[in-house]
Design a protein around this motif. Sequence first.
Motif, PDB file in Angstrom:
ATOM      1  N   LYS A 260       0.832  -1.207   0.000  1.00  0.00           N
ATOM      2  CA  LYS A 260       0.000   0.000   0.000  1.00  0.00           C
ATOM      3  C   LYS A 260       0.866   1.257   0.000  1.00  0.00           C
ATOM      4  O   LYS A 260       0.514   2.271  -0.620  1.00  0.00           O
ATOM      5  CB  LYS A 260      -0.933  -0.015   1.208  1.00  0.00           C
ATOM      6  CG  LYS A 260      -1.983  -1.109   1.167  1.00  0.00           C
ATOM      7  CD  LYS A 260      -2.909  -1.030   2.354  1.00  0.00           C
ATOM      8  CE  LYS A 260      -3.922  -2.171   2.328  1.00  0.00           C
ATOM      9  NZ  LYS A 260      -4.778  -2.127   1.130  1.00  0.00           N
ATOM     10  N   TYR A 261       1.987   1.200   0.706  1.00  0.00           N
ATOM     11  CA  TYR A 261       2.908   2.341   0.716  1.00  0.00           C
ATOM     12  C   TYR A 261       3.446   2.610  -0.686  1.00  0.00           C
ATOM     13  O   TYR A 261       3.493   3.764  -1.140  1.00  0.00           O
ATOM     14  CB  TYR A 261       4.054   2.059   1.684  1.00  0.00           C
ATOM     15  CG  TYR A 261       5.187   3.057   1.602  1.00  0.00           C
ATOM     16  CD1 TYR A 261       5.083   4.309   2.208  1.00  0.00           C
ATOM     17  CD2 TYR A 261       6.357   2.747   0.910  1.00  0.00           C
ATOM     18  CE1 TYR A 261       6.116   5.229   2.124  1.00  0.00           C
ATOM     19  CE2 TYR A 261       7.391   3.661   0.826  1.00  0.00           C
ATOM     20  CZ  TYR A 261       7.272   4.897   1.433  1.00  0.00           C
ATOM     21  OH  TYR A 261       8.300   5.809   1.342  1.00  0.00           O
ATOM     22  N   GLN A 262       3.830   1.562  -1.391  1.00  0.00           N
ATOM     23  CA  GLN A 262       4.333   1.736  -2.750  1.00  0.00           C
ATOM     24  C   GLN A 262       3.254   2.289  -3.681  1.00  0.00           C
ATOM     25  O   GLN A 262       3.528   3.151  -4.523  1.00  0.00           O
ATOM     26  CB  GLN A 262       4.851   0.400  -3.287  1.00  0.00           C
ATOM     27  CG  GLN A 262       6.209   0.000  -2.742  1.00  0.00           C
ATOM     28  CD  GLN A 262       6.777  -1.210  -3.452  1.00  0.00           C
ATOM     29  OE1 GLN A 262       6.148  -2.260  -3.501  1.00  0.00           O
ATOM     30  NE2 GLN A 262       7.960  -1.066  -4.011  1.00  0.00           N
ATOM     31  N   GLU A 263       2.027   1.793  -3.536  1.00  0.00           N
ATOM     32  CA  GLU A 263       0.935   2.303  -4.366  1.00  0.00           C
ATOM     33  C   GLU A 263       0.679   3.777  -4.092  1.00  0.00           C
ATOM     34  O   GLU A 263       0.415   4.559  -5.011  1.00  0.00           O
ATOM     35  CB  GLU A 263      -0.333   1.491  -4.096  1.00  0.00           C
ATOM     36  CG  GLU A 263      -0.260   0.053  -4.585  1.00  0.00           C
ATOM     37  CD  GLU A 263      -1.505  -0.728  -4.205  1.00  0.00           C
ATOM     38  OE1 GLU A 263      -2.433  -0.111  -3.627  1.00  0.00           O
ATOM     39  OE2 GLU A 263      -1.554  -1.943  -4.480  1.00  0.00           O
ATOM     40  N   CYS A 264       0.755   4.166  -2.822  1.00  0.00           N
ATOM     41  CA  CYS A 264       0.540   5.566  -2.457  1.00  0.00           C
ATOM     42  C   CYS A 264       1.617   6.456  -3.059  1.00  0.00           C
ATOM     43  O   CYS A 264       1.323   7.514  -3.628  1.00  0.00           O
ATOM     44  CB  CYS A 264       0.513   5.698  -0.937  1.00  0.00           C
ATOM     45  SG  CYS A 264       0.256   7.377  -0.335  1.00  0.00           S
ATOM     46  N   ILE A 265       2.873   6.031  -2.955  1.00  0.00           N
ATOM     47  CA  ILE A 265       3.972   6.815  -3.514  1.00  0.00           C
ATOM     48  C   ILE A 265       3.852   6.894  -5.034  1.00  0.00           C
ATOM     49  O   ILE A 265       4.074   7.953  -5.647  1.00  0.00           O
ATOM     50  CB  ILE A 265       5.326   6.200  -3.109  1.00  0.00           C
ATOM     51  CG1 ILE A 265       5.517   6.296  -1.586  1.00  0.00           C
ATOM     52  CG2 ILE A 265       6.467   6.894  -3.822  1.00  0.00           C
ATOM     53  CD1 ILE A 265       5.535   7.701  -1.050  1.00  0.00           C
ATOM     54  N   ARG A 266       3.463   5.789  -5.658  1.00  0.00           N
ATOM     55  CA  ARG A 266       3.328   5.762  -7.112  1.00  0.00           C
ATOM     56  C   ARG A 266       2.209   6.689  -7.583  1.00  0.00           C
ATOM     57  O   ARG A 266       2.362   7.426  -8.560  1.00  0.00           O
ATOM     58  CB  ARG A 266       3.064   4.328  -7.575  1.00  0.00           C
ATOM     59  CG  ARG A 266       3.151   4.145  -9.088  1.00  0.00           C
ATOM     60  CD  ARG A 266       2.908   2.701  -9.475  1.00  0.00           C
ATOM     61  NE  ARG A 266       3.913   1.817  -8.903  1.00  0.00           N
ATOM     62  CZ  ARG A 266       3.669   0.909  -7.972  1.00  0.00           C
ATOM     63  NH1 ARG A 266       2.437   0.777  -7.481  1.00  0.00           N
ATOM     64  NH2 ARG A 266       4.629   0.137  -7.509  1.00  0.00           N
ATOM     65  N   SER A 267       1.082   6.668  -6.877  1.00  0.00           N
ATOM     66  CA  SER A 267      -0.036   7.534  -7.270  1.00  0.00           C
ATOM     67  C   SER A 267       0.308   9.004  -7.079  1.00  0.00           C
ATOM     68  O   SER A 267      -0.065   9.852  -7.897  1.00  0.00           O
ATOM     69  CB  SER A 267      -1.280   7.169  -6.460  1.00  0.00           C
ATOM     70  OG  SER A 267      -1.050   7.362  -5.073  1.00  0.00           O
ATOM     71  N   LYS A 268       1.041   9.323  -6.017  1.00  0.00           N
ATOM     72  CA  LYS A 268       1.463  10.713  -5.812  1.00  0.00           C
ATOM     73  C   LYS A 268       2.425  11.160  -6.900  1.00  0.00           C
ATOM     74  O   LYS A 268       2.370  12.305  -7.364  1.00  0.00           O
ATOM     75  CB  LYS A 268       2.115  10.861  -4.436  1.00  0.00           C
ATOM     76  CG  LYS A 268       1.144  10.815  -3.272  1.00  0.00           C
ATOM     77  CD  LYS A 268       1.869  11.050  -1.961  1.00  0.00           C
ATOM     78  CE  LYS A 268       0.898  11.047  -0.788  1.00  0.00           C
ATOM     79  NZ  LYS A 268       1.596  11.279   0.507  1.00  0.00           N
ATOM     80  N   SER A 269       3.310  10.265  -7.316  1.00  0.00           N
ATOM     81  CA  SER A 269       4.263  10.603  -8.369  1.00  0.00           C
ATOM     82  C   SER A 269       3.552  10.857  -9.691  1.00  0.00           C
ATOM     83  O   SER A 269       3.872  11.805 -10.415  1.00  0.00           O
ATOM     84  CB  SER A 269       5.280   9.471  -8.526  1.00  0.00           C
ATOM     85  OG  SER A 269       6.173   9.735  -9.581  1.00  0.00           O
ATOM     86  N   ALA A 271       0.414  11.806 -10.051  1.00  0.00           N
ATOM     87  CA  ALA A 271      -0.344  13.052  -9.922  1.00  0.00           C
ATOM     88  C   ALA A 271       0.564  14.267 -10.058  1.00  0.00           C
ATOM     89  O   ALA A 271       0.194  15.281 -10.669  1.00  0.00           O
ATOM     90  CB  ALA A 271      -1.069  13.078  -8.581  1.00  0.00           C
ATOM     91  N   ALA A 272       1.771  14.179  -9.510  1.00  0.00           N
ATOM     92  CA  ALA A 272       2.707  15.305  -9.616  1.00  0.00           C
ATOM     93  C   ALA A 272       3.147  15.520 -11.059  1.00  0.00           C
ATOM     94  O   ALA A 272       3.275  16.661 -11.526  1.00  0.00           O
ATOM     95  CB  ALA A 272       3.915  15.044  -8.724  1.00  0.00           C
ATOM     96  N   LYS A 273       3.369  14.435 -11.802  1.00  0.00           N
ATOM     97  CA  LYS A 273       3.763  14.565 -13.206  1.00  0.00           C
ATOM     98  C   LYS A 273       2.635  15.161 -14.036  1.00  0.00           C
ATOM     99  O   LYS A 273       2.862  16.013 -14.905  1.00  0.00           O
ATOM    100  CB  LYS A 273       4.163  13.198 -13.760  1.00  0.00           C
ATOM    101  CG  LYS A 273       5.481  12.672 -13.208  1.00  0.00           C
ATOM    102  CD  LYS A 273       5.817  11.326 -13.812  1.00  0.00           C
ATOM    103  CE  LYS A 273       7.141  10.790 -13.259  1.00  0.00           C
ATOM    104  NZ  LYS A 273       7.478   9.458 -13.822  1.00  0.00           N
ATOM    105  N   GLU A 274       1.405  14.715 -13.782  1.00  0.00           N
ATOM    106  CA  GLU A 274       0.269  15.261 -14.524  1.00  0.00           C
ATOM    107  C   GLU A 274       0.077  16.741 -14.225  1.00  0.00           C
ATOM    108  O   GLU A 274      -0.241  17.532 -15.117  1.00  0.00           O
ATOM    109  CB  GLU A 274      -0.997  14.476 -14.171  1.00  0.00           C
ATOM    110  CG  GLU A 274      -0.989  13.044 -14.692  1.00  0.00           C
ATOM    111  CD  GLU A 274      -2.236  12.291 -14.273  1.00  0.00           C
ATOM    112  OE1 GLU A 274      -2.999  12.836 -13.436  1.00  0.00           O
ATOM    113  OE2 GLU A 274      -2.443  11.164 -14.775  1.00  0.00           O
ATOM    114  N   ALA A 275       0.282  17.118 -12.960  1.00  0.00           N
ATOM    115  CA  ALA A 275       0.148  18.529 -12.606  1.00  0.00           C
ATOM    116  C   ALA A 275       1.261  19.365 -13.235  1.00  0.00           C
ATOM    117  O   ALA A 275       1.056  20.526 -13.601  1.00  0.00           O
ATOM    118  CB  ALA A 275       0.171  18.681 -11.088  1.00  0.00           C
TER     119      ALA A 275
END
Length: 278
Positions: A260-269, A271-275
Motif C-alpha cells: 500500500k505504501y508503494q501504491e501511495c507513492i506511485r499515485s502521488k508521483s 499526480a505530480a507529473k500530470e500537474a
Amino acid sequence: MKTTTSATITATIPTPYKRKQINVDGGFNMEEEEKKIVGIMTDGVSNGFYGVDPFFLKWTVHDMVNVAKHHWLPCFFGFGLLFFMAVEYTLPMVPASSPPFDLGFVVTRRLHGLLSSWPELNTLLAALNTVFVGMQTTYILWTWLVEGRPRATISALFMFTCRGILGYSTQLPLPEEFLGSGADFPVGNVSFFLFFSGHVAGSVIASLDMRRMQRWELAWTFDVLNALQVIRLLGTRGHYTIDLVVGVGAGILFDSLAGKYQECIRSKSIAAKEAFFS
C-alpha cells in the motif's frame, strides 16, 4: 410662494398569530404527526422501521441453508466464537506465581527433553537456524539491491521497527526451560525480544515475495524451513506460541502495508507529473 407637502403615515397593525388548536382529548398524536411531517412514517415491516429495512427480516430457510453450504468457513468461525467464549469464561486463570501455560511447550515436551540432554544437537540446530535467517536476509536485500524491487525490504523495515516497539513495551519473561546456544541468532547469547518472532515474520515476508514472482519451489522450501524453525523454537523454549503465530500474521500484515505504501507513492508521483505537464 412655498408649497407645503404633507405625508400621511399609516401604521400597520400586525394580525395576531392564531395558534393551532390541538384537541388533546380528541386523540391527536403529536409523535405520529411529526413522523408524517418528516416523511418517515411507515406501515410496519414492509417499509422498514423508521426508514431502515432490516436485512435479516428477509431471510428464508433456503437462504440459511445456502449460507451454511457456501460460506461454511464464517459459520465455522461463528461456532468457534461461541466455543471459546465458553472456554474463556469457565477456565481458571493462571496464578501470578506460576509460569505461563503454553500449549506449544506441552506438545514439544519430548523434543525439549532430547535437546536438553544432547547439547551438541541443540547447537547444531541453532547453527542451521542461523543459516536460514541469513538466507532470509540475503533474499530480502537481493530483491532490492539487485532486482530493484524494494517491497520486501520496506516490509522488513516496517516489521522490525514495530517488533522493537512492541517488544520493549511488553517485555515478557524468558521461559524457565529456555535452552540457549551461542550459535543461535542473534549469535552470542545476547538478549532479545520475545514478542513477536522476527525469525518467523522475516521468513513469511520472503515467502510472499517469492510467490509474487512465481518462484513456487523456493517459496515452499522457505515455508517448510519456517515450520521446522517454529518447532525448534518451541522445543528450545526460545519463543512462546503466541510469539510465533503473531510472527506469521505480522509478516502478512507488513507485506500488505509495504504494498500500500508503494501504491501511495506511485499515485502521488503520477499526480505530480500530470500537474507539472498540465
